[in-house]
Design an enzyme around this catalytic site. Structure first.
Site, short mmCIF file in Angstrom:
data_model
loop_
_atom_site.label_atom_id
_atom_site.label_comp_id
_atom_site.label_asym_id
_atom_site.label_seq_id
_atom_site.Cartn_x
_atom_site.Cartn_y
_atom_site.Cartn_z
N LYS A 129 1.33 10.30 2.66
CA LYS A 129 1.54 10.78 4.03
C LYS A 129 2.12 12.18 3.95
O LYS A 129 2.96 12.46 3.09
CB LYS A 129 2.50 9.83 4.75
CG LYS A 129 2.73 10.11 6.22
CD LYS A 129 3.65 9.04 6.81
CE LYS A 129 3.84 9.22 8.32
NZ LYS A 129 4.69 8.15 8.88
N SER A 138 2.46 5.93 12.70
CA SER A 138 2.11 7.31 12.42
C SER A 138 1.47 7.52 11.04
O SER A 138 0.91 8.59 10.79
CB SER A 138 3.37 8.17 12.53
OG SER A 138 4.30 7.79 11.52
N SER A 174 5.62 2.43 11.54
CA SER A 174 4.59 3.39 11.15
C SER A 174 3.86 3.08 9.85
O SER A 174 2.89 3.76 9.51
CB SER A 174 5.20 4.79 11.06
OG SER A 174 5.34 5.33 12.35
#
Lengths: 434, 459
Positions: B58, B133, B157
């Site tokens: 990420k 996310s 997330s």
């Protein structure tokens, strides 16, 4: 209307720890090439995290203990949020609701030993430093994250002299503790004063206060406070109301100037620093820190007075000169010599203190020895006094020990005061008990 | 055998056996990534120099010398001078950075649409969101663009996008994995963790990345180590708590059916179900949005454009919204009513779990109340977007571990089973997840577009 000043003091002192408050960069930044003592943490790079420096926490605690504070057992860090280019994270890690040390006091000599109450002693981090060069501003982050202790007093000062004495004593304390160099010229120690005037008949605190900043020496502080007290007095006498504001001090112009008024007051949005767990010191931690705390100036000089019978002045001079340890060593080495004589010889530099304490007392003995009555002469004098004071000797032998003082006096007279009392006593008792 | 379909554990075995090399592995994944990324927009910066086991991180993980943007235009072009601890620890294990995953800007979002670099698409249906996310991380694993991915879970997330993309997502206990080098959203909630193809993979990654590094002061616990007990074959003796609050209003009927089916299967595997209560669940979202936005508003203050990054105008609308919410909650006069009160409710939510865990070993329920929704569907309705985190946020506030495991489909889209455990007891939720995974075939389901792609290396 008559007014009396109400003054509180805020002192920031930079600690002399090896590393910074939250990273392992060297905290010894003074005079170093800009931005060489930096890392992701003290530059506030994304993702970097603070890790609290234990040495700094302990030194803050030592300062708090020296100021008779209570140590909070549930202390924690908070974030003080504000924007400034020298503050790389956009917040300063500080303490607000639960400072490490609370509620202490320090006694002044002025005002008959007046107690100044300490509100708090807490730990935080320093900011970077801005350099304005023509149209450009440069930032040096070497100072960013250096541990800083903030000490805040209650508004207990009534005049400038008290403030100066307190500030100097505080400087001495942190130096004694080995916690800071506390050098004002280098910015290790920074003074801020809150000043307002109270109507003499009224008991309550004024409803305003002026925060004075940029005070770079004890002398400037005196000037700034004297100026500010006068300025406020004049305004109040003219009926001009005063409000909370921050003023700077200009030593060149010898006047204070407005920096921030009430309307510009920051809302720092303090909240508990989520990156660092709560600080926990238990009783045994505190005892351990107490045990390794160096003796303070004031308690050391007091101890020299009572233990060795020195005058307050001599004791203080010894401590101030950093010769207390040397003195105590010399007393041990120079058995039989009068500690007062040793202290005086050190203070008045009768002998070079480059010598070891043993050599020092040796020399001292040589010098004073020449003037001293020799052992042979002393013995003759003792025997002579015993011979001429049969009644007193008889009284002593019947158990009346107080006559000793009289006999010693007689011997001292016989030797014209050149004998050493300890030796007189020793020989006299030997002869009497023969 | 298709290289890119192998799990991490299978990949390690095959590499060891010499049936293919690291180089072949990287060629296969690089090719697949190049093929699929134009469709999915799952990966931002790519690393040309990777030669270990290909992983996608990420974009909130700092990677030395590789652009790290946190999905924000404000950090476009920013190349960190240091690696996040998780990156370092994985590199020590022979894992390398294949690329950086797209994500909601500063990890703020539940759909992947808040990225400054365009939305990521769900591999199961390109019109749908992948969740967020950690949107790119979940999509990349689901599309076999990497062996494993790393995400961060602040309020769901990792778990929610894993559920919406049909892969495994593990949020470790808070403090189990160092946050050092992870661009933060909310410091008291952020948990780095793996998104993987199997539960066993997630366990392996946790073993690698957990433990103190001396840089995250909240990560002082020991590493997660594999239990010496033999792996569970069934769930006899295990008590599974089912909270009533996770099956109420707002839950899609399709999801409810699938999740209840999965719970039934846990019973068939030997587990005993007990009803538990988590009475403060309804305050979870409000509490979370106050604490998270307060911390975020402060964490984002450093993006002032002075030392790195660009002008603050480049913050996206969701980021600005949270800065305002957080700044308000911390302001003098509001602190007590908002931040302080939220902190108290957080303790109550923690107590809910403590009480519930007196009656059970794990708590199960749906990871997300809905399956993946259409891109664009909720962008104008932040509140409904926030509500999609209702089942993941309470565990975040309590700091406990949570695992999302694929448990079926509703209307052709993946559904995740959430398994929550006691603080620092990842072992039990991983055991339960693994037994369940092995008893079902969900893991073998792949998005259909994958078959249409070319350039796959076959052995």
């Amino acid at each position: 209307m008559q007014y009396t000043p109400v003054i509180g003091l805020e002192i920031h002192v930079e600690l002399n720890t090896k590393t910074k408050m939250f990273c392992s960069c060297s905290a010894d930044y003074f005079g170093k090439e800009p931005n060489t003592h930096t890392c992701p943490v003290c530059l506030g790079l994304p993702g970097a995290l603070p890790f609290a420096n234990k040495e700094a926490l302990e030194k803050c605690l030592m300062i708090g203990l020296a100021l008779n504070c209570k140590i909070s057992k549930d202390s924690y860090f908070e974030r003080k949020n504000y924007f400034y280019p020298d503050l790389p994270k956009g917040y300063q890690i500080s303490q607000y609701r639960k400072p490490l040390c609370i509620g202490g006091s320090l006694a002044l000599h002025l005002g008959g030993g007046k107690l100044i109450r300490i509100n708090r002693v807490h730990i935080e981090e320093d900011t970077g430093k801005l350099f304005h060069k023509k149209s450009k501003t440069l930032i040096d982050f070497n100072r960013s994250g250096v541990p800083l202790v903030e000490m805040v007093t209650e508004p207990d000062f009534k005049n400038v002299d008290e403030v100066v004495e307190f500030a100097k004593t505080f400087q001495q304390i942190v130096r004694d503790l080995g916690a800071s160099n506390a050098d004002m010229e280098r910015g290790d120690l920074r003074l801020e004063a809150n000043v307002s005037l109270r109507e003499i008949q009224k008991d309550n605190l004024p409803d305003y206060r002026i925060e004075l900043k940029n005070i770079n020496s004890f002398r400037f502080m005196q000037h700034a406070l004297e100026y500010e007290i006068e300025r406020q007095r004049k305004l109040l006498e003219q009926g001009v109301p005063l409000y909370k504001e921050t003023r700077g001090w200009s030593e060149e112009k010898k006047e204070s100037y407005l920096q921030r008024s009430k309307e510009d007051a920051h809302d720092y949005r303090y909240f508990p620093e989520p990156d660092i767990p709560a600080i926990s010191f238990n009783d045994s931690d505190i005892e351990r820190i107490k045990a390794k705390t160096p003796e303070l100036f004031s308690s050391k000089s007091k101890r020299l007075e009572t233990e060795y019978g020195l005058t307050s002045e001599t004791a203080k001079t010894l401590v101030k000169q950093g010769m207390a340890g040397y003195f105590e060593e010399a007393v041990k080495e120079g058995e039989g010599l009068d500690p007062k004589a040793i202290a005086n010889a050190i203070v008045n530099k009768r002998q070079s203190t480059e010598l070891s304490p043993g050599e020092f007392t040796g020399k001292l003995r040589e010098v004073t020895g020449k003037q001293e009555t020799s052992m042979g002469d002393l013995e003759i004098a003792v025997l002579s006094v015993i011979k001429h004071n049969e009644k007193a000797v008889g009284d002593y032998k019947n158990g009346k020990e107080s006559v000793i003082q009289f006999l010693v006096g007689e011997i001292m007279r016989e030797t014209k005061g050149k004998a050493v009392i300890d030796k007189v006593l020793k020989i006299l008792l030997e002869k009497l008990n023969d | 055998m298709n290289i890119t379909e192998l799990s991490l554990i299978e990949t390690i075995e095959v590499l060891k056996s010499g049936r293919f090399s690291n180089e072949e592995l990287n060629i296969a994944y690089t090719a697949r990534l190049s093929d699929l990324n134009p469709k999915l927009n799952a990966v931002l910066a790519r690393n040309q120099k990777g030669h270990g086991i290909p992983a996608i991180f990420k974009d909130v993980f700092s990677t030395k010398g590789i652009e790290t943007t946190a999905g924000s235009k404000i950090l476009e072009g920013y190349k960190p001078v240091f690696n996040a601890t998780v990156v370092e620890k994985l590199e020590e294990q022979g894992v390398s950075v294949l690329g950086k995953a797209n994500c909601d800007e500063f990890a703020m979002g539940s759909s992947g649409e808040n990225s400054g670099y365009g939305p990521t698409h769900n591999p199961w249906n390109l019109d749908k969101v992948p969740g967020g996310s950690s949107s790119g991380s979940a999509a990349a694993v689901a599309a076999d663009m990497c062996v494993l991915a790393l995400g961060t879970d602040t309020g769901g997330s990792i778990r929610q996008p894993a559920a919406l993309c049909g892969v495994v997502g593990l949020k470790p206990s808070y403090g189990r994995v160092s946050r050092y080098g992870v661009i933060p959203m909310a410091s008291s909630l952020d948990c780095p963790g793996p998104i993987t193809k199997t539960v066993g993979d997630a366990r392996r990654v946790l073993e690698w990345i957990s433990g103190s590094d001396g840089k995250d002061a909240n990560c002082t616990k020991n590493s997660f180590a594999r239990s010496l007990l033999t792996k569970l074959k069934n769930l006899h003796g295990l008590k599974v708590g089912v909270p009533r609050e996770y099956f109420g209003k707002g839950l899609d009927i399709g999801i409810e059916k699938v999740v209840k089916g999965a719970i039934k299967q846990l019973e068939e595997l030997g587990a005993k179900t007990v009803e538990v209560e988590l009475p403060h669940t309804e305050y979870g979202i409000a509490t979370y949005y106050i604490i998270m936005s307060s911390e975020a508003s402060s964490n984002l203050a450093r993006f002032d454009g002075i030392r790195y990054g660009h002008d603050r105008n480049l913050f996206g609308p969701e980021v600005k919204r949270r800065i305002m919410l957080g700044t308000y909650s911390l302001s003098s006069g509001y602190y007590d009513d908002y931040f302080q009160k939220a902190a108290k409710v957080r303790s109550l939510i923690k107590q809910d779990f403590d009480k519930a865990f007196e009656k059970c070993d794990v708590i199960v329920g749906p990871t997300s109340p809905t399956t993946a929704w259409n891109i664009g569907e909720k962008v104008d309705d932040p509140l409904s977007m926030y509500l999609s985190d209702a089942y993941t946020v309470p565990a975040s506030l309590a700091g406990i571990p949570g695992l999302s495991v694929p448990c079926g489909f509703a209307e052709g889209l993946p559904v995740g089973l959430q398994i929550l455990g006691k603080y620092m007891d990842e072992e039990t939720i991983l055991n339960v997840g693994e037994v369940y995974e092995k008893a079902t075939n969900w893991r073998k389901e792949k998005p259909s577009f994958a078959e249409a792609t070319e350039g796959q290396a076959r052995l």
